[in-house]
Design a protein around this motif. Structure first.
Motif, PDB file in Angstrom:
ATOM      1  N   ARG A  41      39.012  39.487  44.236  1.00 21.05           N
ATOM      2  CA  ARG A  41      38.017  39.470  43.164  1.00 21.05           C
ATOM      3  C   ARG A  41      38.507  38.513  42.078  1.00 21.05           C
ATOM      4  O   ARG A  41      39.621  38.642  41.567  1.00 21.05           O
ATOM      5  CB  ARG A  41      37.846  40.865  42.567  1.00 21.05           C
ATOM      6  CG  ARG A  41      36.845  40.881  41.420  1.00 21.05           C
ATOM      7  CD  ARG A  41      36.966  42.127  40.582  1.00 21.05           C
ATOM      8  NE  ARG A  41      35.996  42.130  39.484  1.00 21.05           N
ATOM      9  CZ  ARG A  41      36.219  42.689  38.296  1.00 21.05           C
ATOM     10  NH1 ARG A  41      37.365  43.282  38.051  1.00 21.05           N
ATOM     11  NH2 ARG A  41      35.300  42.645  37.360  1.00 21.05           N
TER      12      ARG A  41
ATOM     13  N   VAL B  49      37.069  37.052  38.403  1.00 27.08           N
ATOM     14  CA  VAL B  49      36.015  37.390  37.450  1.00 27.08           C
ATOM     15  C   VAL B  49      35.153  36.181  37.107  1.00 27.08           C
ATOM     16  O   VAL B  49      33.933  36.258  37.143  1.00 27.08           O
ATOM     17  CB  VAL B  49      36.622  38.020  36.182  1.00 27.08           C
ATOM     18  CG1 VAL B  49      35.599  38.085  35.058  1.00 27.08           C
ATOM     19  CG2 VAL B  49      37.113  39.437  36.509  1.00 27.08           C
TER      20      VAL B  49
ATOM     21  N   ASP C 210      32.828  37.114  40.414  1.00 30.53           N
ATOM     22  CA  ASP C 210      31.876  37.996  39.734  1.00 30.53           C
ATOM     23  C   ASP C 210      30.646  37.243  39.244  1.00 30.53           C
ATOM     24  O   ASP C 210      29.558  37.814  39.129  1.00 30.53           O
ATOM     25  CB  ASP C 210      32.547  38.646  38.520  1.00 30.53           C
ATOM     26  CG  ASP C 210      33.254  39.945  38.865  1.00 30.53           C
ATOM     27  OD1 ASP C 210      33.434  40.211  40.055  1.00 30.53           O
ATOM     28  OD2 ASP C 210      33.631  40.671  37.935  1.00 30.53           O
TER      29      ASP C 210
ATOM     30  N   HIS D 226      29.824  41.231  36.949  1.00 28.96           N
ATOM     31  CA  HIS D 226      29.496  42.327  37.879  1.00 28.96           C
ATOM     32  C   HIS D 226      28.655  41.805  39.053  1.00 28.96           C
ATOM     33  O   HIS D 226      27.903  42.556  39.672  1.00 28.96           O
ATOM     34  CB  HIS D 226      28.728  43.471  37.188  1.00 28.96           C
ATOM     35  CG  HIS D 226      29.498  44.188  36.130  1.00 28.96           C
ATOM     36  ND1 HIS D 226      28.900  44.671  34.983  1.00 28.96           N
ATOM     37  CD2 HIS D 226      30.802  44.509  36.035  1.00 28.96           C
ATOM     38  CE1 HIS D 226      29.817  45.264  34.228  1.00 28.96           C
ATOM     39  NE2 HIS D 226      30.977  45.177  34.845  1.00 28.96           N
TER      40      HIS D 226
ATOM     41  N   GLU E  72      31.729  47.317  45.596  1.00 30.25           N
ATOM     42  CA  GLU E  72      32.156  45.939  45.381  1.00 30.25           C
ATOM     43  C   GLU E  72      33.213  45.506  46.389  1.00 30.25           C
ATOM     44  O   GLU E  72      33.242  44.346  46.808  1.00 30.25           O
ATOM     45  CB  GLU E  72      32.670  45.791  43.950  1.00 30.25           C
ATOM     46  CG  GLU E  72      31.577  45.979  42.904  1.00 30.25           C
ATOM     47  CD  GLU E  72      32.101  46.009  41.485  1.00 30.25           C
ATOM     48  OE1 GLU E  72      32.124  44.942  40.850  1.00 30.25           O
ATOM     49  OE2 GLU E  72      32.487  47.105  41.021  1.00 30.25           O
TER      50      GLU E  72
END
Length: 411
Positions: free
Chosen positions: A104, A106, A161, A193, A397
């Motif tokens: 992940r 961001v 993200d 998100h 996620e």
């Protein structure tokens, strides 16, 4: 990648923590479904402290949760500890079944609109975006570099993200400030998100028995951080967070939308520095600033006991939420579903009921008995007569990152 390599390790590296999941994507590749089997999950927290903690749960054979405490000096030590826990379950990082590691990340700016295999050029671009994500991107980079050192032969994939929101039209993404200044300093609305909004919007379409391209969804990701998105036919056309995750909804500790002149006022009248204002708006505002609590369960308990300060905080939270539902109804023109997700969205029935109350003219309603049911499954909570479906869709996620990672390296 070998034909038997169907596992993906998903890493979410924070400044002092690493969340991880190991998934086997064979079910997804064999059946064509959106499934993936979790083999193990875990969390390393308080990295760099004497009281570091690792919680590991093997799921493949129904193993027992294991918890250890003790100093873990840095992210390299943390990932080595994770590797040791996985190896103890026969799931080691040296396994030929491991296809890739998905990370992940961001902030990907406009440069990254899809999952990307990481090389030095990609890492440099992620580093270049640190000024607009100073709390997140450095930790994400550290996780990637550490994983590269442990498995230099394995594809490392960054899933951003911001990527899902790169489909926003320019009129939604641009702020109304001088274009030259905005372009020089990359000032625009990026949104966050994104993996959650992508997963939930697609899962909502499935719940309605339709293809994502045939459905318009308003997704409400309500956790300590909160964001809304307007998704038309599987593509994001607007979202509430902007240059940073501060804009938009009222959150646990973040103010969300605020008159920009408040910052000038605090500097001139209160004598606050830029860093002090930043801390105020990001860490001492939102529900915490309004009533002293940022846990919705505690706020609801206080409301039930007649606490007026908690009640006002709740009303402000709901008012902002309704404004975004109404705004995104106008943006989309036609709404097929409103989907609640994340910690508050999935578990706080009073929030869902209050957010939709009074929106009957927009075709939205909540069935009280359906809304009261607690479940880990995606479900509809609207009455049959409602023109717009209201859904609760648990986000995933990690699965979204694993799916995107596996699809990329398996292409």
């Amino acid at each position: 990648m070998t034909a038997t390599a169907t596992r993906v390790l998903v890493l979410n590296s924070g400044s002092s923590s690493v969340k991880y999941q190991l998934l086997d994507m064979r079910t997804a590749s064999d059946s064509g479904s959106a499934a993936g089997t979790r083999l193990a999950t875990g969390l390393v927290e308080r990295i760099g402290e004497e009281t570091s903690r690792l919680v590991h749960t093997p799921l493949a054979a129904g193993g027992a949760r294991r918890e250890t405490e003790g100093p873990i000096a840095d992210h390299e030590a943390a990932l080595k500890a994770v590797a040791a826990e996985l190896a103890a379950d026969g799931l080691g990082l040296d396994s030929p079944e491991l296809a890739a590691i998905g990370h992940r990340v961001v902030h990907g700016g406009l440069e990254f609109s899809a999952p990307t295999v990481v090389d030095e050029a990609v890492l440099k671009e992620i580093e270049r975006l640190v000024p607009v994500a100073p709390l997140h991107n450095p930790a994400n980079i550290t996780g990637i570099r550490t994983a590269q050192a442990l498995r230099p032969d394995l594809p490392q994939v960054a899933v951003f993200d911001t990527a899902f929101h790169t489909t926003m039209p320019e009129y939604a993404a641009r702020y109304a400030i001088d274009v030259a200044t905005a372009d020089a300093h990359r000032i625009r609305r990026y949104g966050f998100h994104g993996t959650s909004h992508a997963y939930v919007s697609r899962r909502t379409a499935q719940l309605l028995g339709k293809a994502p391209e045939d459905v318009n969804v308003i997704v409400l990701h309500l956790g300590n951080g909160a964001s809304a998105s307007a998704v038309r036919g599987g593509r994001c056309v607007d979202t509430s967070m902007g240059l940073t995750p501060l804009e938009g909804l009222v959150m646990g500790t973040r103010s969300g939308d605020i008159d920009p002149a408040v910052t000038f006022h605090l500097k001139r009248v209160a004598g606050m520095s830029a860093d002090e204002i930043d801390e105020l708006l990001n860490k001492k505002s939102g529900l915490l600033g309004l009533c002293g609590d940022n846990d919705m369960r505690e706020i609801r308990r206080r409301i039930d006991e007649g606490d007026q300060r908690a009640a006002l905080a709740f009303d402000i939270y709901i008012h902002r939420l309704k404004k975004y539902i109404g705004a995104y109804t106008a943006v989309l023109g036609k709404v097929d579903a409103v989907a609640f997700t994340a910690g508050v969205g999935e578990n706080a029935a009073p929030v869902r009921a209050a957010a939709v109350a009074g929106l009957e003219e927009l075709g939205m309603a909540v069935d009280a008995s359906l809304n009261a049911v607690r479940s880990d499954e995606a479900r509809l909570i609207s009455p049959e007569y409602a023109r717009v479906a209201v859904a609760v869709v648990p986000t995933d996620e990690e699965l979204e990152i694993a799916q995107q990672t596996y699809a990329l390296v398996n292409a």
